[in-house]
Design an enzyme around this catalytic site. Structure first.
Site, PDB file in Angstrom:
ATOM      1  N   CYS A   2      46.195-119.570 -39.150  1.00  0.00           N
ATOM      2  CA  CYS A   2      45.305-119.453 -40.303  1.00  0.00           C
ATOM      3  C   CYS A   2      44.495-120.723 -40.552  1.00  0.00           C
ATOM      4  O   CYS A   2      44.954-121.822 -40.270  1.00  0.00           O
ATOM      5  CB  CYS A   2      46.114-119.185 -41.562  1.00  0.00           C
ATOM      6  SG  CYS A   2      47.173-117.762 -41.455  1.00  0.00           S
ATOM      7  N   ARG A  27      41.410-121.923 -33.516  1.00  0.00           N
ATOM      8  CA  ARG A  27      42.836-121.951 -33.810  1.00  0.00           C
ATOM      9  C   ARG A  27      43.517-120.609 -33.550  1.00  0.00           C
ATOM     10  O   ARG A  27      44.742-120.548 -33.477  1.00  0.00           O
ATOM     11  CB  ARG A  27      43.046-122.334 -35.278  1.00  0.00           C
ATOM     12  CG  ARG A  27      42.596-123.743 -35.595  1.00  0.00           C
ATOM     13  CD  ARG A  27      42.494-123.951 -37.082  1.00  0.00           C
ATOM     14  NE  ARG A  27      43.779-123.838 -37.741  1.00  0.00           N
ATOM     15  CZ  ARG A  27      44.495-124.886 -38.134  1.00  0.00           C
ATOM     16  NH1 ARG A  27      44.066-126.084 -37.940  1.00  0.00           N
ATOM     17  NH2 ARG A  27      45.654-124.726 -38.736  1.00  0.00           N
ATOM     18  N   TRP A  75      45.896-115.315 -39.490  1.00  0.00           N
ATOM     19  CA  TRP A  75      46.696-114.961 -38.309  1.00  0.00           C
ATOM     20  C   TRP A  75      47.937-114.278 -38.874  1.00  0.00           C
ATOM     21  O   TRP A  75      48.757-114.915 -39.542  1.00  0.00           O
ATOM     22  CB  TRP A  75      47.055-116.229 -37.535  1.00  0.00           C
ATOM     23  CG  TRP A  75      47.712-116.008 -36.210  1.00  0.00           C
ATOM     24  CD1 TRP A  75      47.096-115.656 -35.046  1.00  0.00           C
ATOM     25  CD2 TRP A  75      49.093-116.166 -35.902  1.00  0.00           C
ATOM     26  NE1 TRP A  75      48.033-115.578 -34.034  1.00  0.00           N
ATOM     27  CE2 TRP A  75      49.257-115.886 -34.531  1.00  0.00           C
ATOM     28  CE3 TRP A  75      50.221-116.515 -36.641  1.00  0.00           C
ATOM     29  CZ2 TRP A  75      50.497-115.939 -33.885  1.00  0.00           C
ATOM     30  CZ3 TRP A  75      51.451-116.568 -36.003  1.00  0.00           C
ATOM     31  CH2 TRP A  75      51.577-116.284 -34.646  1.00  0.00           C
ATOM     32  N   ASN A  99      47.579-120.842 -46.286  1.00  0.00           N
ATOM     33  CA  ASN A  99      48.170-120.993 -44.946  1.00  0.00           C
ATOM     34  C   ASN A  99      49.659-121.241 -45.131  1.00  0.00           C
ATOM     35  O   ASN A  99      50.045-121.938 -46.061  1.00  0.00           O
ATOM     36  CB  ASN A  99      47.601-122.217 -44.222  1.00  0.00           C
ATOM     37  CG  ASN A  99      46.201-121.977 -43.715  1.00  0.00           C
ATOM     38  OD1 ASN A  99      45.650-120.898 -43.886  1.00  0.00           O
ATOM     39  ND2 ASN A  99      45.624-122.995 -43.108  1.00  0.00           N
ATOM     40  N   GLY A 100      50.469-120.725 -44.221  1.00  0.00           N
ATOM     41  CA  GLY A 100      51.910-120.965 -44.312  1.00  0.00           C
ATOM     42  C   GLY A 100      52.646-119.708 -44.714  1.00  0.00           C
ATOM     43  O   GLY A 100      52.118-118.595 -44.587  1.00  0.00           O
ATOM     44  N   GLU A 489      53.811-125.458 -16.319  1.00  0.00           N
ATOM     45  CA  GLU A 489      52.558-125.551 -17.074  1.00  0.00           C
ATOM     46  C   GLU A 489      51.481-124.668 -16.425  1.00  0.00           C
ATOM     47  O   GLU A 489      50.712-124.000 -17.125  1.00  0.00           O
ATOM     48  CB  GLU A 489      52.119-127.025 -17.148  1.00  0.00           C
ATOM     49  CG  GLU A 489      50.780-127.294 -17.806  1.00  0.00           C
ATOM     50  CD  GLU A 489      50.664-126.824 -19.245  1.00  0.00           C
ATOM     51  OE1 GLU A 489      51.674-126.452 -19.860  1.00  0.00           O
ATOM     52  OE2 GLU A 489      49.533-126.802 -19.757  1.00  0.00           O
ATOM     53  N   LYS A 493      49.595-121.657 -18.309  1.00  0.00           N
ATOM     54  CA  LYS A 493      48.133-121.546 -18.412  1.00  0.00           C
ATOM     55  C   LYS A 493      47.684-120.167 -17.957  1.00  0.00           C
ATOM     56  O   LYS A 493      46.866-119.525 -18.596  1.00  0.00           O
ATOM     57  CB  LYS A 493      47.419-122.598 -17.550  1.00  0.00           C
ATOM     58  CG  LYS A 493      47.430-124.023 -18.035  1.00  0.00           C
ATOM     59  CD  LYS A 493      46.580-124.300 -19.238  1.00  0.00           C
ATOM     60  CE  LYS A 493      47.293-124.055 -20.514  1.00  0.00           C
ATOM     61  NZ  LYS A 493      48.172-125.025 -21.068  1.00  0.00           N
ATOM     62  N   GLU A 496      48.769-117.393 -20.469  1.00  0.00           N
ATOM     63  CA  GLU A 496      48.088-117.518 -21.765  1.00  0.00           C
ATOM     64  C   GLU A 496      46.685-116.912 -21.739  1.00  0.00           C
ATOM     65  O   GLU A 496      46.298-116.224 -22.665  1.00  0.00           O
ATOM     66  CB  GLU A 496      47.918-118.997 -22.136  1.00  0.00           C
ATOM     67  CG  GLU A 496      49.094-119.652 -22.794  1.00  0.00           C
ATOM     68  CD  GLU A 496      48.808-121.117 -23.107  1.00  0.00           C
ATOM     69  OE1 GLU A 496      49.136-121.538 -24.207  1.00  0.00           O
ATOM     70  OE2 GLU A 496      48.260-121.838 -22.252  1.00  0.00           O
ATOM     71  N   HIS A 512      68.250-118.476  -5.253  1.00  0.00           N
ATOM     72  CA  HIS A 512      69.277-118.046  -6.209  1.00  0.00           C
ATOM     73  C   HIS A 512      68.778-116.929  -7.117  1.00  0.00           C
ATOM     74  O   HIS A 512      69.360-116.691  -8.171  1.00  0.00           O
ATOM     75  CB  HIS A 512      69.742-119.248  -7.045  1.00  0.00           C
ATOM     76  CG  HIS A 512      70.364-120.319  -6.217  1.00  0.00           C
ATOM     77  ND1 HIS A 512      71.521-120.135  -5.492  1.00  0.00           N
ATOM     78  CD2 HIS A 512      69.970-121.591  -5.946  1.00  0.00           C
ATOM     79  CE1 HIS A 512      71.825-121.243  -4.841  1.00  0.00           C
ATOM     80  NE2 HIS A 512      70.887-122.148  -5.089  1.00  0.00           N
ATOM     81  N   LYS A 611      46.112-122.007 -31.872  1.00  0.00           N
ATOM     82  CA  LYS A 611      46.030-123.368 -31.354  1.00  0.00           C
ATOM     83  C   LYS A 611      47.123-124.246 -31.937  1.00  0.00           C
ATOM     84  O   LYS A 611      47.750-125.022 -31.234  1.00  0.00           O
ATOM     85  CB  LYS A 611      44.652-123.939 -31.706  1.00  0.00           C
ATOM     86  CG  LYS A 611      44.416-125.359 -31.227  1.00  0.00           C
ATOM     87  CD  LYS A 611      44.277-125.397 -29.736  1.00  0.00           C
ATOM     88  CE  LYS A 611      44.163-126.790 -29.179  1.00  0.00           C
ATOM     89  NZ  LYS A 611      44.544-126.816 -27.748  1.00  0.00           N
TER      90      LYS A 611
HETATM   91  C1  G6P Z   1      50.635-123.555 -29.559  1.00  0.00           C
HETATM   92  C2  G6P Z   1      49.445-123.775 -28.643  1.00  0.00           C
HETATM   93  C3  G6P Z   1      49.877-124.482 -27.368  1.00  0.00           C
HETATM   94  C4  G6P Z   1      50.598-125.776 -27.721  1.00  0.00           C
HETATM   95  C5  G6P Z   1      51.768-125.537 -28.673  1.00  0.00           C
HETATM   96  C6  G6P Z   1      52.321-126.851 -29.202  1.00  0.00           C
HETATM   97  O1  G6P Z   1      51.504-122.638 -28.997  1.00  0.00           O
HETATM   98  O2  G6P Z   1      48.844-122.538 -28.325  1.00  0.00           O
HETATM   99  O3  G6P Z   1      48.751-124.770 -26.578  1.00  0.00           O
HETATM  100  O4  G6P Z   1      51.062-126.372 -26.537  1.00  0.00           O
HETATM  101  O5  G6P Z   1      51.325-124.795 -29.801  1.00  0.00           O
HETATM  102  O6  G6P Z   1      51.334-127.483 -29.952  1.00  0.00           O
HETATM  103  P1  G6P Z   1      51.281-129.007 -30.270  1.00  0.00           P
HETATM  104  O7  G6P Z   1      50.060-129.184 -31.134  1.00  0.00           O
HETATM  105  O8  G6P Z   1      52.547-129.328 -31.022  1.00  0.00           O
HETATM  106  O9  G6P Z   1      51.206-129.760 -28.984  1.00  0.00           O
END
Ligand code: G6P
Length: 616
Positions: A2, A27, A75, A99-100, A489, A493, A496, A512, A611
């Site tokens: 949000c 975000r 969101w 927000n929250g 990672e 990516k 996502e 395994h 985000k």
């Molecule tokens: C969300 C984002 C990720 C990020 C994670 C941690 O899931 O989509 O891209 O890695 O939060 O965020 P931070 O700001 O704590 O690195």
């Protein structure tokens, strides 16, 4: 997640609110809305499911004007994405954005329903609108009403509130969710992220938890609780925002993510700036407490979420091998809820791009609260100055990546890794480790921006391979040693942004379990830098080939791995084995990006993701 924008000005605030919402789109959100005081006593509101552009169309058909207003990107947490659940929520003369999460919303709702209030949404937020409306009847002033309401709220929130009878003000509150005040000549603004307001100001007050703010055209007054629990006006520092030049837009790039991938040489150079001596790391440049914290650490707990967690995993390999300090790496949402057996002398190292991730902040608070005697302090590695994590840590090493807009983290990750290598070398120096190796790595760090620039030249080759990948439904990523978290990672990516199921394994684990998945329809991406594990990795690749798996290997030019039947090899520029995890990240980012483009997904705002995850 949000986003909040609010404004009070000498002019119509709708354009500022809409611009702010667009700047918060990165975000992640599923609906948007705005409410303005159109005339004394008259609120106008528009809400829409989907993108801000849809809300904009609604407003073109039925425009709103007013000199005070609140706006929101939602969101969904409580209640599906729908027009009724979108913010602002209105009760009588009051409109609220939030927000929250209000954790005691059910009890509050029961009380309000008994009092005759009718709810029109499934959100937790609507209780706030009704509560403020009820308090206004007795208290008269919006600030006093919001003050009385926040005293009853449990959970985390940032709020923006307007009162139709007071077109000259907006009230904000912060408790566990970020909120900043932007200050300009023509007015005063609130935002959940300073990025939302950069078009109108670069001067910000970062509110503390517990703060209330009353914003008017002339400026703002922040009210904090004193030790006796009384509200008092306080003076908070106004800070200038540094990075506005890096958010100008996508420039020549089709997506923010691609722009940010290409910004990595500059971002990494910024992360190194002022921190390297001729043959050592300048620990003193990390901040006043750095030398003490890094010298005294007998054990390090690295705690983070998502991509930042992968950076922490790489750091364990570096810190244990370069400095001999035992490390434990953990996902913040687990760490925060368990009895952590932290030995005396533990340094808590949190990593976060945003500095606002709820679980990471909670892990820091949990450590401080449960066993304060065991922790020597909290170090954070973060990209956002003034964020909650930075303010609550004893020491912060900023990554200086500049604002990251794409939801899938790229330059934030490689700058975190850079900062973590500086920490590993700092720990090593303070323990009297062999200086020659330190000097060698420092030398390679100086060339890291150039190395990343060279690695980016692989884009054309990777883009043509990506077309092939876009038809697969699953992908397996393999790496060994510090490349194992890089494989994770790479898998993150890909899933996502392209929505292809991807998993990563330590290559030694293949036999395994995951080997059972291998056949001609399973592509396997492997990372093969020139290091002590290369020969072991080659055996793992043979295991894949023998079962018909299709290999894409990112390899060192001297690895001896060559293109062949069922094996595509992309040569990554040769580099120091310690920095290879940073270099090998780049081709995996490019692969995920080009696969996503080929599949036509929303690269910068992937479905269901946010985000910065500021709720649990
Ligand atoms: C969300 C984002 C990720 C990020 C994670 C941690 O899931 O989509 O891209 O890695 O939060 O965020 P931070 O700001 O704590 O690195």
């Amino acid at each position: 997640m949000c986003g909040i924008v609010a404004a009070v000005s000498t002019d119509n605030v709708l354009p500022i609110l809409m611009e702010g919402l667009k700047r918060l789109e990165y975000r992640g959100y599923d609906s948007a809305g705005v409410a303005l005081v159109e005339a004394p006593g008259k609120l106008g509101r528009a809400r829409e499911v989907g993108k801000v552009a849809a809300l904009e169309r609604l407003l073109t058909a039925a425009p709103l004007t007013g000199m005070a207003g609140v706006a929101h990107t939602r969101w969904a947490t409580h209640g599906e994405p729908s027009q009724d659940n979108a913010h602002p929520h209105v009760s009588g003369r009051v409109a609220v954005v939030h927000n929250g999460i209000i954790e005691n919303h059910q009890a509050l709702k029961a009380e309000l329903v008994a009092d005759g209030y009718v709810f029109t949404s499934a959100t937790d937020t609507e209780v706030v609108a009704h509560l403020v409306e009820r308090e206004l009847k007795t208290r008269g002033e919006l600030l006093a009403a919001v003050d009385a309401v926040v005293a009853r709220l449990e959970g985390a929130y940032a709020l923006g509130v307007i009162d139709a009878d007071r077109p000259d003000r907006v009230v904000g509150a912060r408790h566990g969710s970020p909120l900043v005040v932007g200050i300009a000549e023509q007015g005063c603004y609130l935002g959940s992220d300073p990025l939302a307001l950069l078009k109108v100001t670069d001067r910000f007050i970062y509110l503390d938890d517990g703060d209330l703010v009353e914003a008017t055209r002339e400026g703002c007054v922040v009210h904090a609780l004193d030790a006796a629990g009384r509200r008092r006006p306080v003076v908070r520092e106004v800070l200038r925002y540094e990075h506005d030049d890096m958010v100008a837009g996508k420039g020549e790039f089709e997506h923010y993510m691609l722009k940010e991938i290409h910004e990595q040489p500059v971002a990494v150079a910024n992360a190194l700036e002022g921190r390297l001596g001729s043959d050592r790391v300048l620990v003193e440049a990390f901040g006043p407490r750095a030398r003490t914290l890094l010298s005294e650490a007998r054990q390090i707990h690295l705690v983070a979420c998502g991509t930042s967690y992968h950076a922490a995993m790489v750091a364990r390999y570096w810190i244990e091998s370069l400095a001999g300090v035992p490390c434990q790496v953990e996902i913040a949402s687990e760490y925060r809820y368990r009895d952590v057996a932290a030995p005396p002398g533990t340094l808590l190292l949190t990593l976060s791009q945003s500095g606002e991730t709820a679980d990471t902040l909670a892990a820091l608070r949990h450590a401080r609260k449960c066993r304060p005697d065991r922790y020597i302090g909290a170090l954070s590695i973060c990209n956002v100055p003034g964020s909650s994590l930075v303010r609550e840590s004893d020491l912060s090493l900023m990554t200086h990546a500049g604002p990251e807009i794409g939801v899938a983290s790229t330059k934030a990750f490689t700058t975190q890794l850079t900062a973590l290598m500086l920490v590993a070398l700092g720990l090593r120096q303070l323990r009297g480790g062999d200086e020659e190796l330190t000097a060698r790595i420092v030398h390679h760090l100086r060339y890291l921006p150039t190395l990343l620039g060279d690695t980016l030249k692989l884009e054309g080759e990777i883009a043509s391979l990506a077309k092939r990948f876009s038809d697969y439904r699953h992908t397996l990523f393999l790496g060994r040693g510090a490349q194992m978290p890089i494989a994770m990672e790479g898998a993150l990516k890909l899933k996502e942004i392209s929505y292809i199921h991807a998993e990563a394994y330590a290559a030694g684990e293949l036999k395994h379990g995951p080997l059972a998945l291998i056949d001609a329809s399973m592509p396997v991406v492997a990372l093969a830098p020139k290091d002590e594990l290369l020969e072991k990795l080659k055996s793992n690749l043979q295991e894949v080939r023998a079962r018909g798996g299709q290999l894409l290997v990112f390899a060192d030019p001297e690895s001896g791995l060559e293109q062949g039947d069922g094996m595509t090899v992309v040569k990554v520029p040769g580099c120091c084995r310690f920095l290879a995890p940073i270099a090998y990240t780049v081709p995996l980012q490019l692969l995920a990006y080009h696969v996503a483009v080929a599949r036509g997904t929303d690269v910068d705002q992937p479905r269901n993701l946010a985000k910065s995850v500021t709720v649990e």
